[in-house]
Write a protein that holds these residues in place. Structure first.
Motif, PDB file in Angstrom:
ATOM      1  N   LYS A 159       0.849  -1.197   0.000  1.00 43.86           N
ATOM      2  CA  LYS A 159       0.000   0.000   0.000  1.00 43.86           C
ATOM      3  C   LYS A 159       0.880   1.240   0.000  1.00 43.86           C
ATOM      4  O   LYS A 159       1.968   1.238   0.587  1.00 43.86           O
ATOM      5  CB  LYS A 159      -0.854   0.037   1.279  1.00 43.86           C
ATOM      6  CG  LYS A 159      -1.923  -1.035   1.350  1.00 43.86           C
ATOM      7  CD  LYS A 159      -3.269  -0.445   0.975  1.00 43.86           C
ATOM      8  CE  LYS A 159      -4.388  -1.465   1.075  1.00 43.86           C
ATOM      9  NZ  LYS A 159      -4.757  -2.048  -0.237  1.00 43.86           N
ATOM     10  N   LYS A 199       1.882   4.960   1.189  1.00 43.29           N
ATOM     11  CA  LYS A 199       1.903   5.636   2.500  1.00 43.29           C
ATOM     12  C   LYS A 199       0.589   6.400   2.714  1.00 43.29           C
ATOM     13  O   LYS A 199       0.056   7.012   1.795  1.00 43.29           O
ATOM     14  CB  LYS A 199       3.088   6.614   2.502  1.00 43.29           C
ATOM     15  CG  LYS A 199       3.259   7.381   3.775  1.00 43.29           C
ATOM     16  CD  LYS A 199       4.136   6.615   4.718  1.00 43.29           C
ATOM     17  CE  LYS A 199       4.402   7.422   5.980  1.00 43.29           C
ATOM     18  NZ  LYS A 199       5.050   6.569   7.003  1.00 43.29           N
ATOM     19  N   ASP A 200       0.099   6.379   3.947  1.00 41.43           N
ATOM     20  CA  ASP A 200      -1.114   7.137   4.297  1.00 41.43           C
ATOM     21  C   ASP A 200      -0.981   8.599   3.898  1.00 41.43           C
ATOM     22  O   ASP A 200       0.041   9.215   4.185  1.00 41.43           O
ATOM     23  CB  ASP A 200      -1.326   7.098   5.822  1.00 41.43           C
ATOM     24  CG  ASP A 200      -2.185   5.915   6.226  1.00 41.43           C
ATOM     25  OD1 ASP A 200      -2.653   5.195   5.311  1.00 41.43           O
ATOM     26  OD2 ASP A 200      -2.363   5.708   7.445  1.00 41.43           O
ATOM     27  N   GLY A 201      -2.008   9.134   3.281  1.00 39.37           N
ATOM     28  CA  GLY A 201      -2.003  10.555   2.923  1.00 39.37           C
ATOM     29  C   GLY A 201      -1.270  10.857   1.623  1.00 39.37           C
ATOM     30  O   GLY A 201      -1.286  11.988   1.138  1.00 39.37           O
TER      31      GLY A 201
END
Ligand code: SF4
Lengths: 473, 201
Positions: free
Chosen positions: A369, A371-373
């Motif tokens: 996935k 990275k968040d954001g």
């Protein structure tokens, strides 16, 4: 016997229509590629003078710079008025003048430099021009290919020739083999790092050596694409069996007996033993590392293992330029490149928007996935690249990882469509220019390979893809 | 490109120095898809108020000069960016000749590509022409390219210099394309030969 000639000499000689006393030549143009931004006034010029396109069958038009790449494009309306008008003008000009055309609605539409080779328009030994500096891409086929201005676009439309003076010959040899994790993008950026952005000015570069021979056609296109970033008029790679295999069976490649005759000619397209080069650069393939740019010029290249330089590392005018670049990029000297945080990842452009590029990125992203954001997008170079990536399951890998899966176009490479960075936003991009404001006013661009871009998308900072490859093996 | 041979027309006086290409055609009009049609925005910010009303004082808005074909200008006309939109806008308005003591280099070249004759004259001659231009629409100035003379409305004549190749192109309406088309036979021959040698190309 004639004196030994370079590949460039041979293609040049085979296209001279007329030579004036001062050496100025009229050069015949085999393929003229056209896009919506630099062509409207040229077509308008033809109308005003009552001229026609001399060889519409050798002229290929496709809208790419301005087109939206979001999925709602299929509704057929371009929201930005000026962009819409430019695209509509190309629609009309292509129709009125009878040139080959791939409209937005056609699955074959894409970035002009990806569509040309894909459709078999670009072939070895040809002269190819387009009102766009990255026309150098087509040199991967052993075609003499370069960008021209709008007045010259009109000149080629009307006469199928260009007024030219010959450039000098430069040889760039990459010896040996590349190490794992190192790609064509790293070669071409490293060469610019070595020569500087003006090092190629006045030259046509021929790339050769084992590492170049070992590249796929896609990789060779990536290398030649950025010849212009080194200041060269064009980049060339001698055609070989890989080139012929890529061309064979393409819609506009010759067939049957014509194919045989073409291959026989193409096999004569190489630099003769002993031919003269005005400048020679040699780089060991083994020495090339995955690289990124830290500044606002493509020559601002460093291995990913490096640290942000200080202006005092430079001399002359570059001292001030480096300071300005650091300020613009918001970087501190001495900081590790791998500590640079990334907000956005852009995979696409005529440099790295081909199927092999998407495969390389997907190989890193598989099962992971972003990275968040993180904002991440893949913009395939053509509708056919997109379709193939869907068929191979790459699209799903990107989507599962959290990437936006876009329609074909130039997109965030130059941000003429709505895909733009906001001020201060930092982007890892597989495109070719990191100039101030290139991807949007105040936007910060780090150029790198597709695999490196994928790695940065996962970690959220610039990353040495080789570490990740070790993990996945 | 239209020929330029001899022109007798109204001359608009623009004594301002350093008239730059931003003044000639401001940047918001560069997004056009045409070379033609820029005449209405020629000198846009000097010619119109923000809400688009004509500024009566501006020379090209005055009844006497609305059909001007010549501009007599102050030093360094056409400085600034290289935009070919500047000569395009002048031509579209109807200007075929600009007379000044000096021109910016790129603008000067761009004019010839578009059938406009830029003429460099000494300051004292420009002053005479400026005064003549100020007389309004009955004071027509004649520019004879063949003879290389400018003649005022009261018959004073001044010789001017022009590069012989450029003169040839203007007199015959030849741009680069026009010149290349003169070699059409060579292009035809190349294509015929190539059909045999490289039929796939
Ligand atoms: S992808 Fe970028 S570099 Fe390539 S043609 Fe489009 S705008 Fe130019």
């Amino acid at each position: 016997m004639t004196a030994p000639r370079t590949l460039y000499d041979k293609i040049w000689d085979d296209h001279v229509v007329h030579q004036a006393e001062d050496g100025t030549c009229l050069l015949y143009i085999d393929r003229h590629l056209v896009h919506e931004v630099t062509s409207p006034q040229a077509f308008e010029g033809l109308r005003m003078t009552g001229r026609t396109v001399r060889a519409p069958e050798k002229t290929i038009a496709v809208p790419d710079h301005n087109v939206p790449t979001t999925l709602d494009r299929v509704s057929g309306v371009i929201a930005n008025e000026e962009s819409r008008i430019q695209v509509e003008a190309l629609d009309k000009n292509a129709k009125d003048f009878g040139v080959n055309y791939y409209p937005v609605s056609d699955v074959r539409q894409g970035i002009v430099h990806i569509v040309g080779p894909e459709q078999g328009w670009t072939l070895p030994g040809m002269t190819v021009v387009c009102g766009d500096s990255h026309t150098a891409t087509h040199g991967a086929f052993g075609a003499l290919a370069h960008g021209i201005g709008t007045s010259e676009v009109e000149h080629v439309l009307a006469t199928q020739t260009l007024i030219q003076k010959k450039s000098k010959n430069m040889k760039v040899e990459i010896t040996g083999s590349l190490r794992p994790g190192v790609t064509a993008k790293d070669i071409t950026l490293s060469v610019i790092g070595e020569t500087g952005t003006a090092g190629g000015t006045g030259y046509v570069i021929e790339y050769c050596g084992q590492a170049i021979r070992e590249l796929s056609m896609e990789g060779r296109m990536t290398v030649c694409n950025m010849a212009i970033e080194g200041g060269a008029r064009a980049g060339l790679i001698a055609p070989d069996e890989k080139t012929f295999a890529y061309c064979m069976g393409r819609p506009h490649a010759p067939k049957g007996a014509a194919w045989e005759a073409a291959v026989a000619y193409w096999k004569t397209l190489f630099t003769d033993e002993g031919a003269h080069f005005d400048k020679v650069i040699t780089i060991k393939g083994e020495d090339i590392a995955p690289v990124v740019t830290w500044g606002t010029s493509p020559e601002d290249v460093l291995p990913i293992t490096g640290t942000v330089p200080s202006p005092s590392d430079f001399t002359g005018g570059k001292v001030e330029a480096a300071q300005r670049a650091l300020d613009y990029m918001g970087l501190t000297p001495g900081m590790k490149l791998t500590d640079i945080k990334i907000d956005t990842v852009f995979i696409g452009s005529c440099t790295n928007g081909r199927i092999e590029d998407l495969r390389a990125a997907a190989a890193i992203l598989k099962g992971k996935k972003i990275k968040d954001g993180m904002r991440a997008m893949v913009v395939p170079g053509s509708g056919l690249v997109r379709a193939q990536a869907e068929e191979e399951g790459l699209a799903q890998i990107f989507i599962d990882a959290g990437f936006e899966w876009r329609l074909a176009g130039c997109s965030m490479c130059l941000a003429m469509n709505p895909d733009q960075l906001s001020p201060g936003e930092r982007c890892a991009a597989t495109s070719n220019r990191n100039f101030e404001g290139r991807q949007g006013r105040g936007g910060r661009t780090h150029l790198l390979s597709p695999a490196m871009a994928a790695a940065a998308a996962i970690t959220g900072h610039l990353t040495d893809v080789r570490e990740m490859m070790a993990e996945t093996v | 490109m239209d020929k330029f041979t001899k022109l007798t027309g109204i001359a608009a006086p623009m004594p301002l120095v350093n008239i730059d290409t931003d003044m000639i055609i401001p940047k918001q009009f560069l997004k056009t898809i045409q070379r033609s049609g820029l005449g209405k925005n020629l000198f846009d910010e000097m010619r119109y108020t923000q809400d688009g009303a004509e500024i009566p004082d501006f020379v090209l808005n005055q009844p006497a000069y609305r059909k001007a074909e010549i501009i007599v200008a102050g030093d360094n006309f056409g400085c600034g960016s290289s935009r070919e939109h500047a000569p395009w806008a002048l031509l579209d308005f109807g200007i075929r000749c600009v007379i000044s003591t000096s021109f910016a280099d790129i603008f000067f070249n761009n004019c010839f590509k578009n059938g406009i004759l830029p003429i460099v004259m000494p300051a004292e001659v420009v002053a005479v022409l400026m005064d003549d231009a100020k007389k309004g629409e009955n004071a027509r100035i004649t520019v004879d390219l063949e003879a290389q003379t400018i003649t005022t409305s009261d018959g004073q004549s001044f010789p001017f210099e022009v590069d012989s190749h450029r003169k040839h192109c203007l007199l015959n309406g030849l741009d680069d394309i026009g010149l290349t088309l003169e070699k059409a036979a060579a292009i035809d021959a190349f294509e015929a030969k190539n059909k045999t040698l490289h039929p796939w190309a």
